[in-house]
Structures are given as structure tokens and as C-alpha cells.
Design an enzyme around this catalytic site. Structure first.
Site, PDB file in Angstrom:
ATOM      1  N   LYS A  69     157.392  97.215  91.167  1.00  0.00           N
ATOM      2  CA  LYS A  69     158.346  96.250  90.607  1.00  0.00           C
ATOM      3  C   LYS A  69     158.918  96.681  89.260  1.00  0.00           C
ATOM      4  O   LYS A  69     160.032  96.331  88.922  1.00  0.00           O
ATOM      5  CB  LYS A  69     157.672  94.881  90.439  1.00  0.00           C
ATOM      6  CG  LYS A  69     157.544  94.107  91.738  1.00  0.00           C
ATOM      7  CD  LYS A  69     156.935  92.736  91.480  1.00  0.00           C
ATOM      8  CE  LYS A  69     156.999  91.893  92.733  1.00  0.00           C
ATOM      9  NZ  LYS A  69     156.537  90.527  92.524  1.00  0.00           N
ATOM     10  N   ASP A 106     161.480  85.916  92.128  1.00  0.00           N
ATOM     11  CA  ASP A 106     160.187  85.226  91.983  1.00  0.00           C
ATOM     12  C   ASP A 106     160.312  84.054  91.013  1.00  0.00           C
ATOM     13  O   ASP A 106     159.715  82.998  91.220  1.00  0.00           O
ATOM     14  CB  ASP A 106     159.106  86.188  91.458  1.00  0.00           C
ATOM     15  CG  ASP A 106     158.554  87.096  92.542  1.00  0.00           C
ATOM     16  OD1 ASP A 106     158.626  86.722  93.726  1.00  0.00           O
ATOM     17  OD2 ASP A 106     158.046  88.182  92.199  1.00  0.00           O
TER      18      ASP A 106
HETATM   19  P1  NAP Z   1     149.237  92.003  88.974  1.00  0.00           P
HETATM   20  O1  NAP Z   1     150.527  92.478  88.388  1.00  0.00           O
HETATM   21  O2  NAP Z   1     148.220  92.995  89.430  1.00  0.00           O
HETATM   22  O3  NAP Z   1     148.559  91.000  87.889  1.00  0.00           O
HETATM   23  C1  NAP Z   1     147.366  90.327  88.181  1.00  0.00           C
HETATM   24  C2  NAP Z   1     146.834  89.643  86.931  1.00  0.00           C
HETATM   25  O4  NAP Z   1     145.568  89.048  87.279  1.00  0.00           O
HETATM   26  C3  NAP Z   1     146.547  90.583  85.764  1.00  0.00           C
HETATM   27  O5  NAP Z   1     146.633  89.897  84.554  1.00  0.00           O
HETATM   28  C4  NAP Z   1     145.103  90.983  86.066  1.00  0.00           C
HETATM   29  O6  NAP Z   1     144.396  91.471  84.955  1.00  0.00           O
HETATM   30  C5  NAP Z   1     144.540  89.653  86.476  1.00  0.00           C
HETATM   31  N1  NAP Z   1     143.312  89.805  87.243  1.00  0.00           N
HETATM   32  C6  NAP Z   1     143.085  90.594  88.326  1.00  0.00           C
HETATM   33  N2  NAP Z   1     141.818  90.459  88.757  1.00  0.00           N
HETATM   34  C7  NAP Z   1     141.218  89.587  87.903  1.00  0.00           C
HETATM   35  C8  NAP Z   1     139.902  89.070  87.801  1.00  0.00           C
HETATM   36  N3  NAP Z   1     138.943  89.405  88.681  1.00  0.00           N
HETATM   37  N4  NAP Z   1     139.616  88.187  86.791  1.00  0.00           N
HETATM   38  C9  NAP Z   1     140.582  87.831  85.906  1.00  0.00           C
HETATM   39  N5  NAP Z   1     141.849  88.307  85.949  1.00  0.00           N
HETATM   40  C10 NAP Z   1     142.164  89.167  86.938  1.00  0.00           C
HETATM   41  O7  NAP Z   1     149.519  91.076  90.243  1.00  0.00           O
HETATM   42  P2  NAP Z   1     150.745  90.075  90.449  1.00  0.00           P
HETATM   43  O8  NAP Z   1     151.859  90.740  91.133  1.00  0.00           O
HETATM   44  O9  NAP Z   1     151.013  89.409  89.145  1.00  0.00           O
HETATM   45  O10 NAP Z   1     150.130  89.038  91.503  1.00  0.00           O
HETATM   46  C11 NAP Z   1     149.129  88.110  91.124  1.00  0.00           C
HETATM   47  C12 NAP Z   1     148.821  87.200  92.305  1.00  0.00           C
HETATM   48  O11 NAP Z   1     149.973  86.407  92.610  1.00  0.00           O
HETATM   49  C13 NAP Z   1     148.473  87.952  93.600  1.00  0.00           C
HETATM   50  O12 NAP Z   1     147.459  87.275  94.277  1.00  0.00           O
HETATM   51  C14 NAP Z   1     149.759  87.895  94.400  1.00  0.00           C
HETATM   52  O13 NAP Z   1     149.519  87.924  95.791  1.00  0.00           O
HETATM   53  C15 NAP Z   1     150.295  86.531  93.980  1.00  0.00           C
HETATM   54  N6  NAP Z   1     151.753  86.448  94.104  1.00  0.00           N
HETATM   55  C16 NAP Z   1     152.263  85.442  94.853  1.00  0.00           C
HETATM   56  C17 NAP Z   1     153.630  85.307  94.958  1.00  0.00           C
HETATM   57  C18 NAP Z   1     154.190  84.187  95.783  1.00  0.00           C
HETATM   58  O14 NAP Z   1     155.375  84.242  96.131  1.00  0.00           O
HETATM   59  N7  NAP Z   1     153.411  83.175  96.082  1.00  0.00           N
HETATM   60  C19 NAP Z   1     154.491  86.205  94.313  1.00  0.00           C
HETATM   61  C20 NAP Z   1     153.934  87.235  93.543  1.00  0.00           C
HETATM   62  C21 NAP Z   1     152.537  87.344  93.452  1.00  0.00           C
HETATM   63  P3  NAP Z   1     144.079  93.059  84.862  1.00  0.00           P
HETATM   64  O15 NAP Z   1     145.422  93.705  84.616  1.00  0.00           O
HETATM   65  O16 NAP Z   1     143.120  93.152  83.758  1.00  0.00           O
HETATM   66  O17 NAP Z   1     143.506  93.458  86.211  1.00  0.00           O
END
Ligand code: NAP
Length: 280
Positions: A69, A106
Site C-alpha cells: 500500500k 478505506d
Molecule cells: P498493519 O499495517 O500490519 O498494522 C497492524 C497494526 O497492529 C500495527 O500497529 C501492529 O503493530 C499492530 N499489531 C500487530 N500485531 C499486534 C499484536 N499482537 N499486539 C498489538 N498490536 C499488534 O495492518 P493493517 O493493514 O493496518 O490491518 C490491520 C487489521 O485491519 C488487519 O486485521 C486487517 O485485516 C484489518 N483491515 C480490515 C479492513 C476492512 O475493510 N475491514 C481494511 C484494512 C485492514 P506492529 O507494527 O508493532 O506489528
């Protein structure tokens, strides 16, 4: 001659993506011919061949997900103001001059579903706590700030939360605040948004909300995770009598906005309603 829309998703891994089914449904609902394919591109692999296909209109639209992204940004010619502000894209297309554009659906997708779920409650700006500071959190924080909300970000890496707060500091009337991850259960925010993968299958026993911790009075919860439909966080909310929604509606809404960008057709409401109900 009617166009055959060649659409798809770039990301890695893409094993369980729901996007092909969603977009096939949109194509059918709009009476259009086309396909939506998954393009697994490893984190360090070259994105340019797919972008060339887009530029030459051999492809008509691409979605982008983790881990591309932000990585794709330098390869694009133009960003929409939303994508520029968030500094991440999820929707790509080429204009008639062959210029590559990037947008982020998003952010409006999240806000659309927040209002769809929580109605008038969501239209009045309040204080929100966003858990996580990755790509999805960027879009959520942007959408809420633009809608006049006060936003606090809490992430396990404080520096990531601070960087996001700094990046979006000029977006709303107030700059985002940062709360230590260990203190998230003490928030008084009216809306709690999970933008971490905690709770997502197969780790369905995990939750970003500390166990046995009451939610703030009159709180609402929005979990971006939608698999399983009732995450551990949503179960905690249900047991506490807190209105809550999963992220399925956001996924559908961001997909519908991308689809409209590519085809000019807004998928009719019945396909937008294809979601697990919000628990209110
Ligand atoms: P990302 O860029 O990898 O960011 C994830 C965030 O969560 C980071 O701050 C990460 O911290 C933190 N995190 C990961 N594992 C963790 C843990 N065990 N404990 C505490 N914090 C943790 O992912 P993203 O794209 O933002 O997506 C996040 C979630 O949203 C995913 O589950 C994705 O499927 C969902 N999502 C849904 C939609 C929708 O349309 N519904 C759209 C986009 C995303 P670190 O960097 O330290 O790992």
C-alpha cells in the site's frame, strides 16, 4: 462493443481474500462483463509489470493490500487528496493519458460503515481511541479527524503511534493524541476501533481489549477484523451491552467505492447490505 473489465488485487499473501467474490457480485449487479484476479506479488518483487498493464489499459483497475500500500506510491503519477494525506493507496487506475492514479477508499469506506451501523450517534463527532497504528489505522484516523472527531492512538510500539499522530496532525481541528498501549483500558473515549489483527482467524482467542476491563460509559466498538464475524473483542462488547460492529461493512464499502471508480457503476444497495448485522 462492451468492455470486459479486467480487475484484480495485488498483495501477499492473498489466500483467503474475499475481494474476488465481492467484485464478481458487483459486476453481476451492474450487468457488466469482467473478471477480478488475485496477483500475489512477494514483498520485495517488482510491481512494475502489473502497473504497465494498467497504464496500457490491459488491466482496468487494481486494488492494493499488504505489503504494497505504501511501497507502490513512488511508482504512481497522481494521488487523490485522500491518498496523498494518508500516504497509502488501495485503489489504482490509469486515466486516458496513461497516467497512473492512486486513491484510498478505506477511509471513506470506514466512515460510511460507521454511520451505516451506528446512525445519528456516529454523525456527532466525539472522542475515539484507535488501537494499532499500521496502514488501516492511518485511514481510520484520517476519516475520523476529517469528520471532526478527537482522536487518540494507542499502539504497542509507541513510536509508531507518535509517527502516525505527527503525520496526520494537520488533518482535523485537533491533533491526534497518543496513549501508552498499557493504559488503553483506562480510556474514556466514546468509540474504540480495533485496527490491529488481534482476534483475526486463526488467532481467534486474542483481543486488543484487556480482559475483565469495563468499557467506558456509553462506548461503541468497531472492529476492523471480520473473520470470524464475532471476534473476541465483539464478544466482550456484547457481554458488556456495548454496541459493536465488525469490519465486513467497511470491506464492502471500500470495494464498492473502488468499483465505482473503475466502472462508473455504484453497486446497488442489496449487494452493499450483504454483511453481518451490526450489534446495537
Ligand atoms: P498493519 O499495517 O500490519 O498494522 C497492524 C497494526 O497492529 C500495527 O500497529 C501492529 O503493530 C499492530 N499489531 C500487530 N500485531 C499486534 C499484536 N499482537 N499486539 C498489538 N498490536 C499488534 O495492518 P493493517 O493493514 O493496518 O490491518 C490491520 C487489521 O485491519 C488487519 O486485521 C486487517 O485485516 C484489518 N483491515 C480490515 C479492513 C476492512 O475493510 N475491514 C481494511 C484494512 C485492514 P506492529 O507494527 O508493532 O506489528
Amino acid at each position: 462493443m462492451n468492455r470486459f473489465y479486467r480487475l484484480g488485487l495485488i498483495g501477499y499473501p492473498l489466500g483467503h481474500s474475499r475481494s474476488p467474490a465481492l467484485h464478481q457480485g458487483f459486476l453481476a449487479a451492474c450487468g457488466l462483463q469482467g473478471e477480478y484476479r488475485l496477483y500475489e506479488v512477494a514483498p520485495d518483487a517488482d510491481l512494475r509489470p502489473l502497473l504497465t498493464d494498467l497504464r496500457l489499459h490491459r488491466l482496468h483497475g487494481l486494488n492494493v493490500t499488504i505489503p504494497h500500500k505504501q511501497r507502490v506510491l513512488p511508482l504512481l503519477d497522481r494521488l487523490t487528496p485522500t491518498a496523498q494525506a494518508i500516504a497509502a493507496v488501495n485503489t489504482l487506475w490509469a486515466d486516458e493519458k496513461g497516467l497512473l492514479w492512486g486513491d484510498n477508499t478505506d477511509a471513506p469506506g470506514f466512515y460510511h460503515d460507521l454511520v451505516a451501523c451506528f446512525g445519528a450517534w456516529a454523525r456527532r463527532p466525539r472522542h475515539a481511541l484507535i488501537l494499532g497504528a499500521g496502514g488501516a489505522a492511518r485511514a481510520v484516523v484520517f476519516a475520523l479527524l476529517r469528520a471532526g472527531w478527537q482522536v487518540t492512538i494507542s499502539a504497542r510500539r509507541a513510536e509508531q503511534a507518535q509517527a502516525l499522530a505527527r503525520h496526520l496532525s494537520g488533518t482535523g481541528t485537533t491533533a491526534p493524541a497518543v496513549l501508552p498501549w498499557e493504559a488503553r483500558g483506562q480510556t474514556t473515549a466514546a468509540l474504540i476501533v480495533n485496527a490491529t489483527p488481534l482476534g483475526m482467524a486463526p488467532h481467534t482467542e486474542t483481543t486488543p481489549w484487556p480482559p475483565d476491563t469495563p468499557f467506558p460509559p456509553l462506548a461503541h466498538v468497531y472492529d476492523l477484523v471480520y473473520n470470524p464475524p464475532e471476534t473476541h473483542l465483539l464478544r466482550q462488547a456484547r457481554e458488556a451491552g456495548v454496541p459493536a460492529a465488525n469490519g465486513w461493512g467497511m470491506l464492502v464499502a471500500q470495494a464498492a467505492l473502488a468499483f465505482r471508480r473503475w466502472t462508473g457503476c455504484t453497486p446497488p444497495e442489496p449487494s452493499l447490505q450483504d454483511r453481518a448485522p451490526c450489534v446495537i
